[in-house]
Structures are given as C-alpha cells and as structure tokens.
Design a protein around this motif. Structure first.
Motif, PDB file in Angstrom:
ATOM      1  N   HIS A 131       7.088   3.548   5.207  1.00  0.00           N
ATOM      2  CA  HIS A 131       7.287   2.950   6.525  1.00  0.00           C
ATOM      3  C   HIS A 131       8.242   1.762   6.528  1.00  0.00           C
ATOM      4  O   HIS A 131       9.382   1.898   6.949  1.00  0.00           O
ATOM      5  N   LEU A 158       7.525   6.307  11.841  1.00  0.00           N
ATOM      6  CA  LEU A 158       6.317   5.675  11.296  1.00  0.00           C
ATOM      7  C   LEU A 158       6.220   5.802   9.779  1.00  0.00           C
ATOM      8  O   LEU A 158       5.385   5.162   9.155  1.00  0.00           O
ATOM      9  N   ASP A 214      -3.011   8.397   6.258  1.00  0.00           N
ATOM     10  CA  ASP A 214      -2.848   9.581   5.399  1.00  0.00           C
ATOM     11  C   ASP A 214      -4.075   9.854   4.534  1.00  0.00           C
ATOM     12  O   ASP A 214      -4.220  10.950   4.007  1.00  0.00           O
ATOM     13  N   HIS A 247       0.850  -1.191   0.000  1.00  0.00           N
ATOM     14  CA  HIS A 247       0.000   0.000   0.000  1.00  0.00           C
ATOM     15  C   HIS A 247       0.886   1.241   0.000  1.00  0.00           C
ATOM     16  O   HIS A 247       1.953   1.251   0.602  1.00  0.00           O
ATOM     17  N   SER A 248       0.416   2.276  -0.656  1.00  0.00           N
ATOM     18  CA  SER A 248       1.201   3.518  -0.682  1.00  0.00           C
ATOM     19  C   SER A 248       1.082   4.304   0.623  1.00  0.00           C
ATOM     20  O   SER A 248       1.787   5.280   0.820  1.00  0.00           O
ATOM     21  N   SER A 249       0.203   3.856   1.511  1.00  0.00           N
ATOM     22  CA  SER A 249       0.035   4.553   2.794  1.00  0.00           C
ATOM     23  C   SER A 249       0.739   3.795   3.914  1.00  0.00           C
ATOM     24  O   SER A 249       0.489   2.599   4.114  1.00  0.00           O
ATOM     25  N   ALA A 250       1.578   4.507   4.671  1.00  0.00           N
ATOM     26  CA  ALA A 250       2.197   3.899   5.844  1.00  0.00           C
ATOM     27  C   ALA A 250       1.112   3.421   6.793  1.00  0.00           C
ATOM     28  O   ALA A 250       0.125   4.114   7.023  1.00  0.00           O
ATOM     29  N   ASP A 308       4.771  -0.572   2.829  1.00  0.00           N
ATOM     30  CA  ASP A 308       3.698   0.383   3.129  1.00  0.00           C
ATOM     31  C   ASP A 308       4.251   1.809   3.169  1.00  0.00           C
ATOM     32  O   ASP A 308       4.934   2.205   4.096  1.00  0.00           O
TER      33      ASP A 308
END
Lengths: 327, 426
Positions: free
Chosen positions: A136, B199, B318, A111-114, A133
């Motif tokens: 991250h 993070l 996000d 996923h491109s989102s952490a 991710d």
C-alpha cells in the motif's frame, strides 16, 4: 495550519496537499541542521514514548525511525511481533491496545498487510505512523525521496521522474507517485505489464515498457527492488531477462543525461535492478536518501507529538550539557 | 366458535405469487385453515398495515455447526433466520467436518429439528470439499439432501465436475456452484481493479468467476444437469446466465444482498467486514446484478449468511476470513434499496427459492390447506442495523448503523408463532 490533516500519518494523502508536503520539507531542513551538529540531539520530545510495532523485518526503516526518535530525546520501545503470533490469529486490536495501555504516544507500524496501520489507528488514541504496509504505502519514504530530490534539483516540480521496476507490489511506488505528482513532477512508470498494478485509473502518470526510450528524458531514475519470488509467480521469466530489459546496467546508465540522478529505496539487489558500478556513481543518491530519512522522520514525529499547530520548532535549542542528553 | 388452538393473522394484506388482497389468515393445526375477510380465532396476531407473506426461503446459509460454534450454531442461525422472516434455510456444507456424508447430514438435520426455522442441508460434491473425489451423494440424497455444493470453493477440476453433474442427473438433485477459479484468483482478497490497485490489496479478477460460470454452462449443456449459480457478482456472469436461460438450459442463479447494494469502494476502510467471496464488485456490476434480478435472470436473493467470530475480523484485511451476516437484513435491504415491487421482492426471497429447492409444497404460498409458514412484514417500520442486536453469535454485518425500512413483525412456522412483535419466542 498543520501540514497533517489528522493525527496520524498513514499515507501521503494524510498530508495537506502540496502545502503540507512542502511544510514538512521545510521542517526537515531544521532537522538536517540538527543532524549535522556535534551533538545531534534536541529535547523536543523529551517525555514522549514511541513504540515500534514491526510485523515485518526491516532493519533500515526501524533504525532510521529509532535514530530520529532518539535525536528528539523521545523514549523508545520495541514491540517485536513474530509472524507466528499473527498466524495464530492474534487480534491486531488486542496487540495495539496492549501497547497503548503502556502509555505510548506514538506507534510506528510496519506490516506485511495493506491497511494494518489504518486499522490500528481506529482503535488507539496514540498517533500512528505507517512505516510500510503491504503493497500500500510508505509515506515517510516518499517524503525523504521528495526531500532528496529537492535537495539536489532545487525542487520536485517540473522534473521528470521515472519509477522503474516492480510497481505492482511496491508501497514505495504508491507513496512516491502520490508525493511526486502532488509536488508537480511528471512521473513515468516503467515496467513490464506483469509488474504494474491491475488498474492505473486515477493515477496521474504515464506508462512505458521501454526503459531505453525513457532514460534520456528523465531527471531522476528511481529503481525499485526486484524480488526473487516474482519469478516463481510467472511475472518475469528470469532475473537475467529482467535485468536485460529493465535493469539499470552500466550501458543503460550512459543513456541518462549528465545531470540525471539515480535513486533506490534499498535494499539493493546489485546486479539485478541496478549494476554495482551504477549504484556507486556520483549521481547515485542512495546514501543521501538514507541520511535524509532520519531528518524527515524527526520532522514527522515532531509534527505528530510535539508541534501541534506551531510549525516553528521552539525546542531545537542546543542541549548544553552532554549529561542532559541521556535518552 | 373459534378453534381453541387457532390463530388469526388479522388486518394485513396477503401477498403471494397469486397476487395481493386484503385478508385475514386463520391457522389451525399447523396449516392454513382459511384466508378471507373478518375471520377470528382463539389468538390474534396483529397484521394491521402489514404484508402477510409466505415465509422466506434462503438457499445459502452458513450455520457453522459442527466446528465453528463460536461463530454460529444451527440454533442461533435459525433464530436469526426466523427474525428475518425465514421459515426455511439451506445450510452450506463448509463445516468442520464438512457435510459430506450421511453422519454429518444427520447431525445437522437433528440439530435443526428443534430450531425455529426449517433447516435443510446441502451436501458436499466432493469428499471434504477437497475437489478430488466425489462424496457419497446417493447416501446423502436418501436423507433428503437435494442440493450439492462445495461452497466456499468451486469444483476446480473440469472432468470431476462433469462426472458430478452426470451423477447428479441420476439422483435428480441440483448442483450449486461457487464460481471462482482458484488459480486465477491467485491469493486475491478483493475485486481486482481501480480500488485494489490503489489500496495495495491483492485482487481477484471478475474473470475468475466468469470462467467457471462459462464452464458450468457448457457442462450443463453436455450433461443436462440442473446447475444453480451461487452469489453471481459480475455483469458478464449475469449476461451468460441470461443467454443460457434463453437457450433453455437448466440453470438458475442467486444474488446476495451485498452484491446488490455494496461496491468495492467499501474496502477503502480496510475493514474486513467488507471482505467476502466473491468480492464486492464495481458499480457497473452492481447495476447488472440488479438488472438480472429485475428481469428474472437471477431468480432469488440468497444471503450467503457467513458469521465470523469478532476477533477474526480484528485482523488486517488480507488475514481476515471472507463473509458477512445476512439473514436478519436481507428483506429490509431488498425493500429499502432495490427498485422492485413487494411482489418481486417476495418472489426473490420466498416462492422462487422454494421452487428451486423443491419445497414449494411446504413453503412459498399463502393458501388454504397448506402448511402455515408465514412472515408478517411491516413495510413502514424503519430501524437501524446493529450487529450486536442480532440473534447471530457474530456481529459482522457490513450494514452497521444503516437505517433500513421494513421489519418482520411475526413469523409463523408450521402454525407456531416463532417470532411475535419482532421478538423470537424460542
């Protein structure tokens, strides 16, 4: 004792420290051996189903996981999610639970989102593997990198590894720093300040902005991909200047000690962070990394789905008949 | 003989800006008829063991109507407010359409008329909150709008902000600023620092807030306009406001319950319930915001109550919208978590914001002859925060499962008990 602290692999910290990482590497040895057989396939995960949930394009990581699962005789399915459905506001929870309802044992998430795999792990009973991710982590990349270094240098401990390039946006760098330092390596991050994380508080690393000064001292030069959009974000003036200051050019490669190794997680930008001829030098382990990636991912899937507490893989017996190998 | 429609709030300890005393409070015809010992009336609201305080006033509520009624409505937001002890709340203008003209102001005020809490509204500083052209502030001020803000965003353009402030002086209204420099925030989703680095979540630096606080203090000096700083979250922002107050500039400031009680470490769960703008900051910032509240630099605790439908928080960090619920937990958190006297807590939650808003003739005191806007607080009642149990249409509280102390027993709005024994009456 399982090398894993929980039932997921979301980050390097989910492995039980140095012991845990070393146990995965020992298990990987068995799967390297499997991969070298004429029929590189074992029935260890027969009856298990692994799903790919890739929100971001990734041919190489998905193929690597898929090869690993098939060599373990697991069934695989691909749930490709277009980025548009994310933009439509589709709930990540709904997607994950939908997949699980089909009777999935493990979900491999990119996923491109952490934090996306982290979130999914809270909603499903299946094992979740983070295949990258956002900025991250990419824990299986770190394991295969550590494994490749151990394969060529005998150990990770005591060696000096420079991670060079866009650390700030790199999940590979975050996982590699965790794995390499846990295993006792000395890590130096080499980048312009614009490409370093905003804080390195708690990171057991040193930092340099001078690649020429660092290269003669390293055992491994680990290069990161430099993405073109970083220029529009004013992080570097131009790719030309980046290459001139932080690229592993032919000239700069001569600063490396004769035994030093060159690594890169791929895909490479030849001519940007690494000169084409350097990428093809014998000291370049880039294809070894890819090869080991399959065995490492076999080990990870095996741990999450097959082994339980038993680390001696009982199911690595050769499959007698090619017919029995139908995936 | 008691008046047939009179109410007595009996057996409590009255607390307001004038001090504390054991007293009963009699309410007749929407006003406080008497404050004294051993009073009686037709109906009794038991306040034994409780503080009898002026109703609370919130300068920062997102009621989502019009446009996002699945997340909140004026009615549900106001009901939550009443349950939280509020008798007046100020709606923020980032609705769809924005509250940036007479028509939308009227709509929100009309919706508020039936609500169990006085609903005031702010108006946008710029048309559509787009930061390009001044909204018709005089037209909105004529309907009683006293506070203008583009909240959700700060006014980025220096010259436009100067003009807005000059214009506001002529109307005698306040500008309230959401201080964040968008360019410097650069697509960040949490406080930039140790945690964001670890993070892998893009961060926004404290300086993005501080630059705008600094600019607006300079513009307050230039224009003489009253400026209210919303949700201050950094140590240096607090220090700048402290210096501006010492210099006699017409500034006020608020802090939210979450910036007083939570840090950026909470984001390690990757749960977007902890995503908010400005973001949760470091422990040192939390300490500084607390110190600012204690020494009066920050005059009020404002909730920044920001409901979001559950599915919008079931996204990666996000991709989820920023904001958290606040109206039903602010008082209890202040009583539980802050090292302040009851008098200080109520100053921050009631009479200070009433004064900033210019409604201190209606809210913020317990005295004979004044409108009966009261909240009765049981300071020993402990309870567990649950988003599902709230009146809000949304559940995005960052305090889920936390045990807190202090609960509103009754709320009286213009003489009407709208909350009795912790239950909303309408």
């Amino acid at each position: 004792m399982s090398p894993l602290l929980g039932r997921h692999l979301l980050g390097v910290e989910d492995l039980d420290g140095r012991e845990g990482i070393e146990a995965v590497m020992r298990l990987t040895d068995s799967f390297v051996e499997v991969s070298e057989r004429a029929i590189p396939k074992v029935p260890a995960l027969r009856g298990k189903t692994v799903a790919w949930l890739f929100y971001e394009d990734s041919t190489r990581t998905r193929l690597s996981f898929e090869t690993a699962a098939k060599r373990l005789s697991a069934d695989t399915m691909n749930f490709s999610v277009s980025s548009s459905s994310v933009k439509k506001g589709e709930s990540l929870r709904d997607t994950a639970r939908t997949i699980e309802a089909m009777g999935i044992d493990a979900i491999v998430v990119r996923h491109s989102s952490a934090g996306a795999p982290h979130r999914i792990s809270g909603w499903v009973d299946a094992a979740v593997v983070n295949a990258g991710d956002g900025w991250h982590q990419h824990p299986t990349q770190a394991l295969l990198d550590a494994y490749t270094i151990r394969q060529h240098l005998g150990s990770v401990e005591g060696h000096h590894i420079a991670i060079i390039g866009d650390i700030k946006h790199s999940r590979v760098a975050r996982s590699d720093v965790a794995a390499f330092t846990t295993l006792g390596a000395r890590v130096t991050l080499v980048a312009p300040p614009t490409l370093l994380p905003p804080s390195l508080e708690g990171w057991p690393v040193t930092v340099s902005h001078d690649l020429d000064a660092v290269l003669p001292t390293v055992d491994v030069a680990y290069l990161l991909r430099m993405q073109r959009e970083r220029m529009t974000e004013a992080l570097v003036p131009s790719l030309r200047e980046y290459t001139a200051t932080f690229g592993l050019t032919r000239r700069r490669a001569e600063l490396l000690s004769p035994d030093a190794l060159v690594m890169h997680p791929g895909p490479m930008n030849r001519g940007v962070e690494i000169a084409a001829e350097v990428a093809d030098l014998p000291c370049s382990l880039i294809l070894d990394q890819v090869r080991n990636g399959v065995a490492v991912r076999m080990a990870v899937l095996y741990l999450l789905l097959g082994a339980g507490a038993d680390l001696v893989p009982p199911a690595l017996d050769r499959t007698q008949e090619p017919e029995a190998v139908r995936a | 003989m008691p008046d047939p429609h009179s109410i007595v709030v009996k057996g409590g300890r009255v607390v307001d800006a004038s001090g504390e005393r054991e007293a009963d409070v009699v309410v007749v015809d929407g006003r406080i008829a008497a404050v004294g010992a051993d009073l009686s009336a037709d109906r009794t609201l038991d306040a034994a063991g409780c503080f009898v305080a002026p109703g609370l006033v919130d300068l920062h509520s997102h009621l989502r109507e019009p446009g996002k009624e699945e997340a909140e409505t004026v009615e549900t937001g106001a009901r939550g407010a009443a349950l939280g002890g509020y008798t007046a709340i100020l709606a923020m203008p980032n609705t769809t359409p924005a509250i940036d003209c007479e028509a939308v102001v009227r709509q929100v005020l009309d919706l508020g008329r039936a609500a169990p809490c006085d609903v005031l509204t702010s108006g946008a500083i710029t048309v559509g909150r787009a930061g390009e052209q001044l909204a018709p502030m005089a037209e909105m001020a004529a309907l009683g709008v006293r506070v203008f803000t583009d909240d959700g965003a700060g006014v980025q353009d220096n010259l436009l902000m100067r003009r807005a402030m000059e214009y506001a002086v002529g109307l005698g209204v306040i500008l309230a600023q959401h201080c964040e420099d968008d360019a410097l925030c650069g697509g960040g989703h949490m406080h930039e620092g140790e945690w964001s680095a670890r993070l892998g979540i893009p961060g926004q630096p404290a300086e993005a807030e501080e630059l705008m606080v600094m600019r607006d203090i300079a513009l307050a000096r230039l224009t003489g306009c009253r400026i209210h700083f919303q949700h201050l979250s950094t140590a240096r922002s607090v220090a700048m406001v402290r210096d501006a107050l010492a210099a006699g500039l017409p500034v006020t400031a608020e802090a939210t319950p979450h910036h007083l009680t939570l840090t950026d470490a909470a984001c390690a769960s990757y749960d977007p319930v902890f995503k908010v703008n400005p973001p949760l900051r470091t422990p040192a910032d939390v300490e500084a915001v607390r110190a600012g509240l204690a020494d009066g630099t920050i005059a009020t605790i404002a909730t920044d109550h920001a409901p979001h439908a559950p599915e919008t928080k079931e996204l990666p960090f996000d991709l989820a919208p920023p904001g958290m619920l606040g109206l039903e937990t602010a008082l209890a958190l202040a009583l539980t978590e802050l090292d302040l006297s009851v008098q200080q807590v109520l100053a921050a939650l009631s009479w200070n914001p009433a004064r900033i808003l210019g409604i201190d003739d209606v809210h913020g005191a317990v005295a004979e002859g004044r409108p009966a806007n009261l909240c009765v607080i049981d300071p020993e009642h402990t309870w567990t925060v649950s988003g599902a149990a709230m009146a809000s249409r949304s559940t995005n509280t960052p305090y889920e499962g936390r045990e807190v102390r202090g609960k509103v027993r009754h709320t009286v709005l213009h003489g009407e008990p709208v909350v009795v024994a912790g239950e909303a009456q309408r």
